[in-house]
Scaffold this motif. Structure first.
Motif, PDB file in Angstrom:
ATOM      1  N   PHE A  32       0.757  -1.080  -0.118  1.00 48.96           N
ATOM      2  CA  PHE A  32       0.046  -0.010   0.086  1.00 48.96           C
ATOM      3  C   PHE A  32       0.942   1.202  -0.061  1.00 48.96           C
ATOM      4  CE2 PHE A  32      -3.663  -2.538   2.476  1.00 48.96           C
ATOM      5  CZ  PHE A  32      -4.004  -3.174   1.145  1.00 48.96           C
ATOM      6  N   ASP A  33       1.978   1.058   0.658  1.00 52.91           N
ATOM      7  CA  ASP A  33       2.740   2.414   0.594  1.00 52.91           C
ATOM      8  C   ASP A  33       3.914   2.474  -0.391  1.00 52.91           C
ATOM      9  OD1 ASP A  33       4.684   0.977   1.605  1.00 52.91           O
ATOM     10  OD2 ASP A  33       4.718   1.487   3.549  1.00 52.91           O
ATOM     11  N   GLY A  34       3.818   1.413  -1.405  1.00 52.57           N
ATOM     12  CA  GLY A  34       4.646   1.721  -2.331  1.00 52.57           C
ATOM     13  C   GLY A  34       6.072   1.124  -2.274  1.00 52.57           C
ATOM     14  N   SER A  35       6.223   0.341  -0.923  1.00 48.00           N
ATOM     15  CA  SER A  35       7.687  -0.030  -0.771  1.00 48.00           C
ATOM     16  C   SER A  35       8.227  -1.222  -1.521  1.00 48.00           C
ATOM     17  CB  SER A  35       7.811  -0.344   0.815  1.00 48.00           C
ATOM     18  OG  SER A  35       7.581   0.935   1.597  1.00 48.00           O
ATOM     19  N   LEU A  36       7.463  -2.011  -2.029  1.00 49.02           N
ATOM     20  CA  LEU A  36       7.667  -3.192  -2.840  1.00 49.02           C
ATOM     21  C   LEU A  36       7.891  -2.803  -3.969  1.00 49.02           C
ATOM     22  CD1 LEU A  36       5.311  -6.155  -1.386  1.00 49.02           C
ATOM     23  CD2 LEU A  36       7.849  -5.326  -0.681  1.00 49.02           C
ATOM     24  N   GLY A  37       9.125  -3.673  -4.966  1.00 51.56           N
ATOM     25  CA  GLY A  37       9.139  -3.455  -6.171  1.00 51.56           C
ATOM     26  C   GLY A  37       8.426  -4.849  -6.840  1.00 51.56           C
ATOM     27  N   MET A  38       8.384  -4.681  -8.149  1.00 52.29           N
ATOM     28  CA  MET A  38       7.545  -5.545  -9.040  1.00 52.29           C
ATOM     29  C   MET A  38       8.531  -7.051  -8.662  1.00 52.29           C
ATOM     30  SD  MET A  38       6.405  -5.756 -12.813  1.00 52.29           S
ATOM     31  CE  MET A  38       8.178  -6.072 -13.443  1.00 52.29           C
ATOM     32  N   GLY A  39       9.718  -7.157  -8.542  1.00 52.73           N
ATOM     33  CA  GLY A  39      10.274  -8.369  -8.561  1.00 52.73           C
ATOM     34  C   GLY A  39       9.944  -8.935  -7.007  1.00 52.73           C
ATOM     35  N   LEU A  40       9.999  -8.471  -6.021  1.00 55.36           N
ATOM     36  CA  LEU A  40       9.961  -8.889  -4.719  1.00 55.36           C
ATOM     37  C   LEU A  40       8.454  -9.286  -4.451  1.00 55.36           C
ATOM     38  CD1 LEU A  40      10.806  -9.556  -2.003  1.00 55.36           C
ATOM     39  CD2 LEU A  40      10.659  -7.131  -1.290  1.00 55.36           C
ATOM     40  N   ALA A  41       7.528  -8.218  -5.203  1.00 56.41           N
ATOM     41  CA  ALA A  41       6.054  -8.716  -4.965  1.00 56.41           C
ATOM     42  C   ALA A  41       5.868  -9.937  -5.546  1.00 56.41           C
ATOM     43  CB  ALA A  41       5.431  -7.657  -5.507  1.00 56.41           C
ATOM     44  N   ALA A  42       6.358 -10.222  -6.792  1.00 55.39           N
ATOM     45  CA  ALA A  42       6.140 -11.320  -7.581  1.00 55.39           C
ATOM     46  C   ALA A  42       6.639 -12.635  -6.671  1.00 55.39           C
ATOM     47  CB  ALA A  42       6.697 -11.232  -8.740  1.00 55.39           C
ATOM     48  N   ALA A  43       7.955 -12.335  -6.082  1.00 49.51           N
ATOM     49  CA  ALA A  43       8.253 -13.535  -5.186  1.00 49.51           C
ATOM     50  C   ALA A  43       7.454 -13.841  -3.890  1.00 49.51           C
ATOM     51  CB  ALA A  43       9.914 -13.286  -5.012  1.00 49.51           C
ATOM     52  N   LEU A  44       7.145 -12.784  -3.246  1.00 45.58           N
ATOM     53  CA  LEU A  44       6.299 -12.866  -2.272  1.00 45.58           C
ATOM     54  C   LEU A  44       4.917 -13.577  -2.610  1.00 45.58           C
ATOM     55  CD1 LEU A  44       7.052  -9.580  -0.364  1.00 45.58           C
ATOM     56  CD2 LEU A  44       7.690 -12.008   0.227  1.00 45.58           C
ATOM     57  N   LEU A  45       4.337 -13.080  -3.723  1.00 42.78           N
ATOM     58  CA  LEU A  45       3.035 -13.820  -4.128  1.00 42.78           C
ATOM     59  C   LEU A  45       3.120 -15.207  -4.276  1.00 42.78           C
ATOM     60  CD1 LEU A  45       0.250 -13.442  -5.005  1.00 42.78           C
ATOM     61  CD2 LEU A  45       0.923 -12.777  -7.269  1.00 42.78           C
ATOM     62  N   VAL A  46       4.249 -15.435  -4.960  1.00 44.13           N
ATOM     63  CA  VAL A  46       4.115 -17.406  -5.277  1.00 44.13           C
ATOM     64  C   VAL A  46       4.298 -17.711  -3.867  1.00 44.13           C
ATOM     65  CG1 VAL A  46       5.566 -18.726  -6.466  1.00 44.13           C
ATOM     66  CG2 VAL A  46       5.015 -16.881  -7.610  1.00 44.13           C
ATOM     67  N   LEU A  47       5.299 -17.150  -3.379  1.00 45.69           N
ATOM     68  CA  LEU A  47       5.491 -18.164  -1.872  1.00 45.69           C
ATOM     69  C   LEU A  47       4.409 -17.949  -0.917  1.00 45.69           C
ATOM     70  CD1 LEU A  47       9.171 -16.950  -1.489  1.00 45.69           C
ATOM     71  CD2 LEU A  47       8.506 -19.235  -2.118  1.00 45.69           C
ATOM     72  N   LYS A  48       3.509 -16.873  -1.015  1.00 46.94           N
ATOM     73  CA  LYS A  48       2.724 -16.785   0.085  1.00 46.94           C
ATOM     74  C   LYS A  48       1.345 -18.035  -0.432  1.00 46.94           C
ATOM     75  CE  LYS A  48       1.114 -13.527   2.618  1.00 46.94           C
ATOM     76  NZ  LYS A  48       1.392 -14.100   3.707  1.00 46.94           N
ATOM     77  N   VAL A  49       1.307 -17.974  -1.758  1.00 42.72           N
ATOM     78  CA  VAL A  49       0.055 -18.818  -2.196  1.00 42.72           C
ATOM     79  C   VAL A  49       0.590 -20.060  -1.662  1.00 42.72           C
ATOM     80  CG1 VAL A  49      -1.371 -19.480  -3.966  1.00 42.72           C
ATOM     81  CG2 VAL A  49      -0.815 -17.109  -3.787  1.00 42.72           C
ATOM     82  N   ALA A  50       1.929 -20.486  -1.914  1.00 43.67           N
ATOM     83  CA  ALA A  50       2.272 -21.916  -1.690  1.00 43.67           C
ATOM     84  C   ALA A  50       2.251 -22.094  -0.145  1.00 43.67           C
ATOM     85  CB  ALA A  50       3.804 -22.014  -2.295  1.00 43.67           C
ATOM     86  N   ILE A  51       2.468 -21.129   0.411  1.00 42.27           N
ATOM     87  CA  ILE A  51       2.448 -21.732   1.971  1.00 42.27           C
ATOM     88  C   ILE A  51       1.300 -21.723   2.500  1.00 42.27           C
ATOM     89  CG2 ILE A  51       4.915 -20.938   2.491  1.00 42.27           C
ATOM     90  CD1 ILE A  51       4.220 -18.575   3.538  1.00 42.27           C
ATOM     91  N   GLU A  52       0.540 -20.704   2.010  1.00 46.16           N
ATOM     92  CA  GLU A  52      -0.944 -20.851   2.571  1.00 46.16           C
ATOM     93  C   GLU A  52      -1.544 -22.003   2.268  1.00 46.16           C
ATOM     94  OE1 GLU A  52      -1.418 -16.124   2.109  1.00 46.16           O
ATOM     95  OE2 GLU A  52      -2.237 -17.375   0.633  1.00 46.16           O
ATOM     96  N   ALA A  53      -1.574 -22.615   1.003  1.00 39.95           N
ATOM     97  CA  ALA A  53      -1.907 -24.112   0.610  1.00 39.95           C
ATOM     98  C   ALA A  53      -1.546 -24.983   1.217  1.00 39.95           C
ATOM     99  CB  ALA A  53      -1.949 -24.157  -0.932  1.00 39.95           C
ATOM    100  N   SER A  54       0.101 -25.011   1.449  1.00 44.13           N
ATOM    101  CA  SER A  54       0.593 -26.154   2.175  1.00 44.13           C
ATOM    102  C   SER A  54       0.180 -26.140   3.579  1.00 44.13           C
ATOM    103  CB  SER A  54       1.953 -26.052   1.996  1.00 44.13           C
ATOM    104  OG  SER A  54       2.630 -24.720   2.625  1.00 44.13           O
ATOM    105  N   SER A  55       0.019 -25.119   4.172  1.00 46.43           N
ATOM    106  CA  SER A  55      -0.361 -24.991   5.751  1.00 46.43           C
ATOM    107  C   SER A  55      -1.946 -25.627   5.923  1.00 46.43           C
ATOM    108  CB  SER A  55      -0.321 -23.582   6.178  1.00 46.43           C
ATOM    109  OG  SER A  55       0.962 -23.224   6.258  1.00 46.43           O
ATOM    110  N   LEU A  56      -2.793 -25.139   4.979  1.00 48.81           N
ATOM    111  CA  LEU A  56      -4.042 -25.981   5.151  1.00 48.81           C
ATOM    112  C   LEU A  56      -3.854 -27.640   4.821  1.00 48.81           C
ATOM    113  CD1 LEU A  56      -6.322 -23.145   3.025  1.00 48.81           C
ATOM    114  CD2 LEU A  56      -6.219 -23.714   5.548  1.00 48.81           C
ATOM    115  N   ARG A  57      -3.020 -27.785   3.730  1.00 55.05           N
ATOM    116  CA  ARG A  57      -2.889 -29.149   3.499  1.00 55.05           C
ATOM    117  C   ARG A  57      -2.151 -30.168   4.612  1.00 55.05           C
ATOM    118  NH1 ARG A  57      -2.720 -33.800   3.047  1.00 55.05           N
ATOM    119  NH2 ARG A  57      -2.581 -35.108   1.141  1.00 55.05           N
TER     120      ARG A  57
END
Length: 448
Positions: free
Chosen positions: A306-331
């Motif tokens: 929200f405050d514009g502190s993330l670059g596109m590359g880091l945001a993409a990496a965090l997005l992939v990892l967050k979705v992965a660990i959210e699903a793996s934690s539920l699994r």
């Protein structure tokens, strides 16, 4: 087993108007106290686990700052402990506790009371694991406590089943309002998601309980908003971006829901739960050495978006990892909500889309994109467009101008989400028809 009844929880008949009014207020007070207690417990565990600002549970130092200041070894040890707590806790609950009753099931049941011990343990496990770093949300726990209290209060007061179910729903909204300081969001959640009606009686009860709960929680949590965002200016490029990218959030939300639903459906309930939980959270602990933003329900990553502190590359990496660990934690068998995780996923995805857009057509602000994307993804993934818009406004206190692109993106996201199953079915039918035609043609050639 409890069975649903045809009677509506918004029936106009109230057998005890004064008693109903008193229980409504008490539900708000109880949900406020319960939500405040859970939030303070979460803060205390976070501070003790990661060793930051221990003398002040509700301070200015964020969870992300605390995790970032901790050593990689400490992060790994905390997540290992989180895996043990999750695995042993839920395995014991499923084996020795009474069967859990979800809020939705309670709202539609003849007897909406939820089991006391099992519900309390389930809520506490969610709070403890999220505090230790689980990537799932903490919003289900206060909703369960609010509904638990409301159901037993209403039953003890001798209210009708319709009244009891209505107050159970209101208790859930009040719990949400208390922990996030979103009185209107809590009320709209009750009306749109749990009851499916904005009838006057339900509206009044939901507003009263959520407002009372939020005000009660101020005594321990303060009257603060969840996210501090800059003032964004509405312009043409942002409107066009929202209209074009809205459907992409709906498509992403559909995939996320399919992924997490499958993960939940295949989660273990027995002895394998402990092993899978420890392995899952150990892997998350390793990732935290490089990405401390992954710890917790995602509030830190959303704030950076929200405050514009993330670059596109880091945001993409965090997005992939967050979705992965959210699903793996539920699994792996962990439990928790997907409200803040979904909001964060939408914000990260929007930063990526905004970065790609600016590469070709410069002019959109990444932070504004993140806020719009968070609302669009949340609206579709949880099927609550009105609630999502209200929550985004109450979470951030965003200026009114941003409502226009937000509403555009939410509409596009929701329409796409609901169209995907029909499109997929049409493609499947076409593919099966083409396959049958090919087989028939081959048979004809063979016969010739």
């Amino acid at each position: 087993m409890q069975t649903a009844v045809n009677a509506s929880p918004t029936s106009p008949t109230i057998s005890k108007p004064l008693t109903f009014a008193l229980v409504t207020v008490l539900t708000g007070v109880g949900a406020g106290l319960g939500g405040m207690a859970l939030a303070l417990l979460l803060h205390a565990i976070q501070h003790l686990a990661y060793g930051y600002d221990i003398g002040q549970w509700v301070g200015h130092e964020s969870f992300l700052e605390g995790v970032s200041a901790a050593s990689p070894e400490r992060r790994l040890l905390v997540l290992l402990f989180c895996g043990l707590v999750a695995g042993l806790g839920w395995a014991a609950l499923y084996r020795f506790g009474r069967p859990l009753v979800s809020i939705r099931k309670a709202v539609g049941a003849k007897d909406p009371r939820m089991p006391v011990i099992s519900t309390l343990v389930h809520a506490l496990l969610q709070i403890v694991t999220v505090a230790l770093g689980s990537p799932l949300g903490r919003e289900v726990a206060p909703r369960e406590i609010g509904s638990l209290l409301a159901g037993h209060l209403a039953n003890r007061a001798g209210l009708t089943p319709d009244d009891c179910r209505l107050l159970v729903a209101c208790g859930a909204g009040a719990g949400l309002a208390a922990v996030y300081n979103v009185p209107l969001g809590g009320a709209v959640f009750v009306l749109e998601v749990l009851l499916g009606t904005f009838a006057p009686r339900a509206l009044i009860a939901a507003l009263v309980t959520s407002t009372v709960a939020a005000v009660v929680a101020w005594s321990g949590l303060g009257n603060d908003q969840q996210y501090l965002v800059p003032t964004f200016v509405l312009d043409g490029p942002l409107l066009v971006w929202a209209a074009v990218c809205g459907p992409l959030f709906g498509l992403a939300a559909w995939g996320f829901v399919k992924l997490t639903s499958s993960a939940r459906a295949h989660a273990p309930r027995g002895g394998r739960l402990v092993l899978l939980s420890v392995l899952n959270f150990a892997a998350i602990g390793v990732l935290l050495a490089w990405f401390p933003q992954l710890a917790g329900n995602g509030k830190g990553a959303a704030s950076l978006s929200f405050d514009g502190s993330l670059g596109m590359g880091l945001a993409a990496a965090l997005l992939v990892l967050k979705v992965a660990i959210e699903a793996s934690s539920l699994r792996a068998g962990a439990e928790g909500g997907l409200l803040t995780p979904g909001l964060t996923n939408g914000a990260l995805f929007a930063v990526v889309l905004g970065g790609v857009w600016n590469h070709f057509l410069p002019g959109v602000v990444p932070g504004a994109c993140a806020l719009i994307g968070a609302g669009a993804f949340l609206a579709a993934s949880m099927q609550m467009p009105v609630t999502a818009v209200v929550l985004i406004v109450e979470f951030t206190h965003a200026n009114h101008d941003l409502m226009f692109p937000l509403l555009l993106a939410v509409a596009g996201s929701l329409l796409t989400y609901r169209a995907v199953p029909e499109i997929a079915a049409s493609i499947g039918t076409f593919a099966r028809g083409k396959s049958s035609l090919t087989i028939q043609q081959q048979a004809e050639r063979t016969s010739v």
